[in-house]
Design a protein around this motif. Structure first.
Motif, mmCIF file in Angstrom:
data_model
loop_
_atom_site.group_PDB
_atom_site.id
_atom_site.type_symbol
_atom_site.label_atom_id
_atom_site.label_comp_id
_atom_site.label_asym_id
_atom_site.label_seq_id
_atom_site.Cartn_x
_atom_site.Cartn_y
_atom_site.Cartn_z
ATOM 1 N N TRP A 23 3.103 0.787 7.733
ATOM 2 C CA TRP A 23 2.031 1.166 6.820
ATOM 3 C C TRP A 23 2.615 1.700 5.507
ATOM 4 O O TRP A 23 2.176 1.338 4.417
ATOM 5 N N GLY A 24 3.613 2.555 5.598
ATOM 6 C CA GLY A 24 4.272 3.081 4.402
ATOM 7 C C GLY A 24 5.006 1.999 3.632
ATOM 8 O O GLY A 24 5.039 2.015 2.392
ATOM 9 N N LEU A 25 5.582 1.051 4.350
ATOM 10 C CA LEU A 25 6.266 -0.060 3.691
ATOM 11 C C LEU A 25 5.290 -0.883 2.865
ATOM 12 O O LEU A 25 5.564 -1.232 1.715
ATOM 13 N N ALA A 26 4.127 -1.166 3.428
ATOM 14 C CA ALA A 26 3.121 -1.942 2.706
ATOM 15 C C ALA A 26 2.668 -1.205 1.440
ATOM 16 O O ALA A 26 2.562 -1.809 0.365
ATOM 17 N N TRP A 27 2.428 0.107 1.550
ATOM 18 C CA TRP A 27 1.972 0.865 0.387
ATOM 19 C C TRP A 27 3.062 1.024 -0.662
ATOM 20 O O TRP A 27 2.774 1.029 -1.865
ATOM 21 N N SER A 28 4.313 1.163 -0.242
ATOM 22 C CA SER A 28 5.385 1.300 -1.229
ATOM 23 C C SER A 28 5.627 -0.018 -1.962
ATOM 24 O O SER A 28 5.896 -0.017 -3.163
ATOM 25 N N VAL A 29 5.503 -1.146 -1.270
ATOM 26 C CA VAL A 29 5.623 -2.449 -1.935
ATOM 27 C C VAL A 29 4.474 -2.622 -2.921
ATOM 28 O O VAL A 29 4.674 -3.034 -4.072
ATOM 29 N N PHE A 30 3.262 -2.284 -2.498
ATOM 30 C CA PHE A 30 2.103 -2.374 -3.378
ATOM 31 C C PHE A 30 2.269 -1.457 -4.592
ATOM 32 O O PHE A 30 1.995 -1.862 -5.733
ATOM 33 N N GLY A 31 2.702 -0.231 -4.368
ATOM 34 C CA GLY A 31 2.891 0.713 -5.473
ATOM 35 C C GLY A 31 3.960 0.256 -6.443
ATOM 36 O O GLY A 31 3.794 0.374 -7.667
ATOM 37 N N THR A 32 5.060 -0.271 -5.932
ATOM 38 C CA THR A 32 6.120 -0.766 -6.805
ATOM 39 C C THR A 32 5.603 -1.897 -7.684
ATOM 40 O O THR A 32 5.829 -1.911 -8.900
ATOM 41 N N ALA A 33 4.892 -2.847 -7.079
ATOM 42 C CA ALA A 33 4.371 -3.978 -7.843
ATOM 43 C C ALA A 33 3.306 -3.523 -8.845
ATOM 44 O O ALA A 33 3.303 -3.952 -10.010
ATOM 45 N N ALA A 34 2.403 -2.666 -8.407
ATOM 46 C CA ALA A 34 1.320 -2.224 -9.285
ATOM 47 C C ALA A 34 1.851 -1.442 -10.485
ATOM 48 O O ALA A 34 1.429 -1.681 -11.626
#
Length: 86
Positions: A23-34
């Motif tokens: 779950w944290g991996l998905a949010w950190s990837v999303f945050g990095t891209a955003a």
């Protein structure tokens, strides 16, 4: 220190940590891209560092799951004595 009162079937919550790590991996990837797309390089770098930490944690969790249960002393092994002066 082992006191002898530990449950004989105690287990770590590795499966829960695995799912929380994903779950944290998905949010950190999303945050990095955003943040990279919106022109915020500092926040994107912070999310990327968090991404790296989560990947390391994820690999350690998978390693511990693959190791399986470790040796635990049985009921015939007495508890360790507390250190003197405690």
């Amino acid at each position: 220190m082992r006191t002898g009162s530990e449950p004989s079937t105690a287990r770590s919550a590795l499966r829960m940590r695995l799912w929380l790590s994903l779950w944290g991996l998905a949010w950190s990837v999303f945050g990095t891209a955003a943040f990279a797309l919106t022109g915020r390089p500092g926040w994107a770098a912070a999310c990327a560092v968090l991404w790296l930490v989560i990947c390391v944690d994820f690999s350690l969790i998978v390693r511990h799951i693959r190791q399986g249960p470790h040796y635990q002393p049985g009921h015939d092994v007495p508890p360790y004595r507390p250190p003197e002066g405690s």
